[in-house]
Design a protein around this motif. Structure first.
Motif, short mmCIF file in Angstrom:
data_model
loop_
_atom_site.label_atom_id
_atom_site.label_comp_id
_atom_site.label_asym_id
_atom_site.label_seq_id
_atom_site.Cartn_x
_atom_site.Cartn_y
_atom_site.Cartn_z
N GLN A 233 55.21 -12.11 38.07
CA GLN A 233 56.33 -11.95 37.15
C GLN A 233 57.42 -12.93 37.56
OE1 GLN A 233 57.66 -7.88 37.02
NE2 GLN A 233 55.75 -7.11 36.17
N PRO A 234 58.29 -13.35 36.64
CA PRO A 234 58.28 -12.98 35.22
C PRO A 234 57.37 -13.85 34.36
CG PRO A 234 60.20 -14.32 35.68
CD PRO A 234 59.49 -14.13 37.00
N TYR A 235 56.85 -14.96 34.97
CA TYR A 235 56.00 -15.88 34.21
C TYR A 235 54.59 -15.88 34.77
CZ TYR A 235 60.50 -17.39 32.41
OH TYR A 235 61.74 -17.41 31.84
N PHE A 236 53.73 -16.64 34.14
CA PHE A 236 52.31 -16.64 34.50
C PHE A 236 52.11 -16.97 35.97
CE2 PHE A 236 47.99 -18.24 34.77
CZ PHE A 236 47.28 -17.40 33.93
N ASN A 237 52.88 -17.95 36.48
CA ASN A 237 52.75 -18.36 37.88
C ASN A 237 53.79 -17.74 38.80
OD1 ASN A 237 50.55 -20.28 37.50
ND2 ASN A 237 52.03 -21.52 36.40
#
Length: 221
Positions: free
Chosen positions: A139-143
């Motif tokens: 989190q908060p993004y894919f990576n």
């Protein structure tokens, strides 16, 4: 900065939207030319080897396929929206290909014209979402902390699903809390908000309801 560039677009295309998101993120000013995919002009047919949007014209050169265009934008501007680790970057590119299929699964789901077709397409769409959910562990993004190209590849799913849920009362993303949270984060980005054309929701509803999608007739039983 890139000079003499033109994006050939269709106002509702999810694959176009992802390229616009990256252009916004990288501060690229785009000249955008819209076409009607139901009535493709001859000049576009001559320009696009696959007959699809988006197509990016850079001077007298033509680039097609959204993932390739996003990668080009990232390459020719300062800073990178991809992982520095080669293996992680390759994994991301693999998931960007997966995103292509999931976008099409959503498209078939929203165009379902019968209860049988809707059930089948919903199941296939949910299977793809389940596979995606199993692979989102940050989190908060894919990576993790950084917004990357792979995030943009999946972003168009969320606004279209929001509209479908608003009309039909159902959301195949329910039950995948990590996907829903990811979507909320993505939808809040200024680049994402700016990537949709004015009056997108009404245009979207008007076009696809006219194509007979069962979801556009109201809440499903």
């Amino acid at each position: 900065m890139i000079q003499d560039i033109e994006l050939i677009s269709f106002k509702l295309c999810p694959f176009v939207q992802r390229t616009v998101i990256i252009a916004k993120e990288k501060g690229i000013e785009l000249k955008v030319t819209y076409i009607d995919l139901a009535n493709k002009p001859d000049w576009f047919k001559a320009l696009s080897p696959l007959g699809k949007v988006p197509v990016l014209r850079v001077g007298d050169q033509v680039i097609f396929e959204s993932n390739v265009i996003m990668d080009y934008f990232d390459e020719v501007t300062p800073g990178f929206l991809r992982p520095s680790n080669s293996l992680t970057n390759a994994v991301n590119k693999s998931w960007m290909e997966f995103a292509n299929g999931l976008v099409m699964d959503q498209f078939h789901y929203l165009l379902s014209s019968s209860e049988v077709e809707l059930k089948q397409n919903r199941q296939k769409y949910r299977q793809g979402l389940e596979r995606l959910s199993q692979s989102i562990d940050k989190q908060p993004y894919f990576n993790g902390d950084d917004f990357c190209l792979v995030d943009a590849a999946f972003t168009p799913l969320f606004e279209r699903q929001r509209i479908l849920t608003q009309i039909s009362g159902e959301n195949p993303m329910e039950g995948f809390s990590n996907i829903l949270l990811w979507g909320e984060t993505l939808m809040a980005r200024p680049s994402v908000k700016a990537s949709l054309v004015d009056d997108f929701e009404n245009l979207f509803i008007g076009r696809f309801s006219s194509m007979g999608g069962l979801l556009f007739k109201g809440p499903q039983q």
